[in-house]
Write a protein that holds these residues in place. Structure first.
Motif, PDB file in Angstrom:
ATOM      1  N   ASN A 199       0.821  -1.214   0.000  1.00 46.36           N
ATOM      2  CA  ASN A 199       0.000   0.000   0.000  1.00 46.36           C
ATOM      3  C   ASN A 199       0.852   1.259   0.000  1.00 46.36           C
ATOM      4  O   ASN A 199       0.622   2.190  -0.791  1.00 46.36           O
ATOM      5  N   ARG A 202       2.688   1.663  -3.345  1.00 44.11           N
ATOM      6  CA  ARG A 202       1.838   2.264  -4.390  1.00 44.11           C
ATOM      7  C   ARG A 202       1.793   3.777  -4.240  1.00 44.11           C
ATOM      8  O   ARG A 202       1.920   4.514  -5.222  1.00 44.11           O
ATOM      9  N   CYS A 226      -0.573  -3.465  -9.032  1.00 42.38           N
ATOM     10  CA  CYS A 226      -2.011  -3.331  -9.355  1.00 42.38           C
ATOM     11  C   CYS A 226      -2.517  -4.653  -9.898  1.00 42.38           C
ATOM     12  O   CYS A 226      -2.647  -4.832 -11.118  1.00 42.38           O
ATOM     13  N   ALA A 231      -7.597  -1.902  -7.458  1.00 41.03           N
ATOM     14  CA  ALA A 231      -6.325  -1.268  -7.086  1.00 41.03           C
ATOM     15  C   ALA A 231      -5.896  -0.258  -8.142  1.00 41.03           C
ATOM     16  O   ALA A 231      -5.406   0.830  -7.816  1.00 41.03           O
ATOM     17  N   SER A 234      -7.985   2.932  -7.979  1.00 40.49           N
ATOM     18  CA  SER A 234      -7.798   3.712  -6.752  1.00 40.49           C
ATOM     19  C   SER A 234      -6.612   4.663  -6.837  1.00 40.49           C
ATOM     20  O   SER A 234      -6.443   5.527  -5.970  1.00 40.49           O
TER      21      SER A 234
END
Length: 578
Positions: A199, A202, A226, A231, A234
């Protein structure tokens, strides 16, 4: 999309910035896209080749920021284009110049720890980046060595990059202090990804590409994180033409092949001659099993770039599937002369020997590819296929498991595991893996057929479930022409004669359209003749029987007997109506 001249100016500067920092893959990618932009015909004579035209423009001195200011496209919120960035940000820091040049020389010679040591007291952003990058690569190099030294019985080891902890601590502090540049953010994202903090990785990589969108390596690492469309959606990425490249590639990995093709076709409006885009289009068509189009694209790619090795392993898979011996032999010879120590070259040669039926030699080349790159997914999967051919199911299972460890979204490896367990007489396990493969690739008829055949086994004997799978295979354009015939047989076995007749007719129509004959046609004609006789459709039954008379052997005698029975039954009905 920005204008061609804007993209050209940005990419020229990006090639230099990326190369100066040792980001050679990203620099090569940017240079290839630069060559993919069509040159202005008014500035070049038609006699020049595309590569000659491109090289003449590359040799021009880089213009200063004041002389050429590329304007960002509307709505873009990144700071500036590479050509607008001053030397204090992305060019040499005067204080670090001599140290940096020495460190970069060591870096280029793959003496990473030596390069990091030279820069240990330098505080410029560029020097900090190269030092961290050198330490990261030194850790990766040592990890590779430990993997060889500590390799377990299945080719696995628990070796780790020992530099990750210290790098994470330092880069985290720099980010909090606001003294990190987009290249440092890229390394930080890479470290976080390696440590499993996906997380935060990213977020950091998005931050990097929003500030400096021309680093394709950062986009590639972001794409690897991803694994779902949720994902991907987002991500809060700024609007820039590089985002279209990223989305096209991400859609490809998420098996959204039509969306990916649409993106690449849009990008071709600006990057008309991009070999990269052509290869990605071929990859999408390959996944859609449009082998004829894939072959045409790769032939064109090799004409434009005869020493290209990237993606040629996919071309070899197409030639293998089409059983093109001479073309595959020529391709293997070509890449072997170009660079025989590339994983792709070894994979192509492995495919060649596999097509010749020399499976032991094929495995040898796949193993050689894996020595060059342990994470080379195609080699693990193809080696698994070879072990299946050699009836070495335990080795096949090991190879397929290594493939899914590298990429859990590789449907071919899951399918291979299903095949291996089916060979071992373990249909419950096989069904589990077939379900995984069909979830990842729901439009592949071969996977539905494999799952249906698993349901048909004696241990399961779930014929209704098998019928559902064969129906899905028919809807997915079953090119092997297996599903219709099996649907007819299963309905016949279940006593559902009307449904069986329906599928036998459809199968017969298909065989006629494709001008195919064989035992399936005989079986269909025989069933339909008897079914029509039972339904008192004597004229139709006689047509089917007459066609069976063209065959030699027992079916001809059966047809004669059946034809006499049909004519007798028709006479009875005509003379003694109910």
């Amino acid at each position: 999309m920005s204008s061609k001249e804007t993209c050209r100016t940005e990419l020229r500067a990006a090639v230099r910035h990326l190369s100066d920092r040792g980001l050679y893959s990203a620099s090569k990618w940017a240079a290839e896209q630069l060559m993919g932009i069509e040159q202005d015909p008014s500035k070049h004579t038609p006699s020049h080749t595309r590569f000659q035209r491109g090289s003449s423009s590359i040799r021009r001195p880089h213009r200063r920021a004041a002389e050429s200011s590329a304007t960002p496209s509307g709505g873009v919120s990144y700071v500036s284009t590479p050509s607008m960035v001053g030397p204090e940000e992305y060019d040499y820091d005067p204080i670090d110049t001599d140290f940096y040049l020495l460190a970069k020389s060591y870096f280029d010679c793959r003496e990473y720890r030596r390069a990091a040591h030279v820069l240990r007291d330098q505080t410029g952003k560029k020097a900090v980046f190269l030092r961290c990058y050198a330490l990261y690569l030194a850790g990766e190099k040592r990890k590779e060595e430990e993997m060889i030294e500590l390799e377990g019985p299945l080719g696995k080891s628990d070796a780790l990059n020992r530099e990750l902890v210290s790098l994470e601590r330092e880069l985290s502090t720099l980010r909090k202090n606001g003294t990190i540049d987009p290249f440092g953010l890229y390394i930080y994202g890479l470290v976080l990804k390696e440590k499993g903090n996906e997380n935060l990785a990213r977020s950091v990589l998005v931050e990097s590409v929003n500030i400096y969108p021309w680093n394709w390596s950062a986009w590639s690492e972001l794409q690897a994180l991803c694994t779902t469309i949720e994902a991907l959606n987002s991500l809060n990425i700024n609007n820039h033409w590089m985002k279209d490249f990223f989305l096209a590639s991400a859609y490809q990995e998420l098996r959204m092949h039509n969306e990916s093709l649409a993106k690449y076709e849009y990008l071709q409006g600006t990057f008309t001659f991009s070999n990269y885009i052509q290869a990605q289009i071929a990859k999408a068509q390959y996944n859609l099993r449009e082998f004829e189009q894939v072959e045409v694209i790769f032939e064109e790619l090799l004409r434009n770039d005869p020493y290209r090795i990237e993606d040629m392993d996919m071309y070899s898979n197409v030639l293998y599937a089409k059983e093109c011996f001479s073309a595959l032999s020529y391709l293997a010879h070509r890449v072997f002369l170009t660079d025989k120590y590339r994983p792709e070259s070894c994979c192509i040669v492995g495919n060649y020997y596999s097509l010749k039926g020399q499976h032991e030699k094929s495995v040898m080349y796949f193993r050689r590819a894996l020595k060059l790159n342990k994470n080379y997914l195609s080699a693990w999967t193809l080696m698994g296929h070879e072990y299946v051919e050699m009836k070495n199911t335990s080795a096949a299972v090991d190879a397929y498991r290594r493939a899914v460890d590298i990429n859990p979204c590789d449907y071919r490896a899951w399918y291979g595991l299903g095949q291996a367990y089916e060979m071992m007489g373990m249909p419950f396990y096989a069904l589990h893996y077939f379900k995984k493969s069909v979830f990842l690739q729901p439009n592949d008829s071969r996977l539905w057929i494999a799952m249906a055949q698993c349901f048909e086994t004696e241990q399961l004997h779930m014929l209704e479930e098998a019928i559902k799978c064969y129906k899905r295979a028919v809807n997915c354009n079953d090119r092997e022409a297996i599903a219709l015939h099996q649907l007819a047989k299963l309905h016949c076995e279940l006593g559902q004669t009307e449904e069986a007749a329906f599928y036998y007719k459809k199968d017969l129509e298909r065989m006629e359209a494709e001008e195919r004959e064989g035992p399936n046609m005989v079986e269909a004609l025989m069933f339909l003749a008897q079914h029509c006789k039972t339904q008192k459709k004597f004229d139709e039954a006689e047509v089917y029987c007459t066609r069976l008379l063209d065959y030699t052997g027992p079916e001809k005698e059966t047809a004669k007997s059946l034809l006499r029975g049909i004519r007798y039954a028709r006479d009875v009905v005509e003379h003694f109506p109910p």
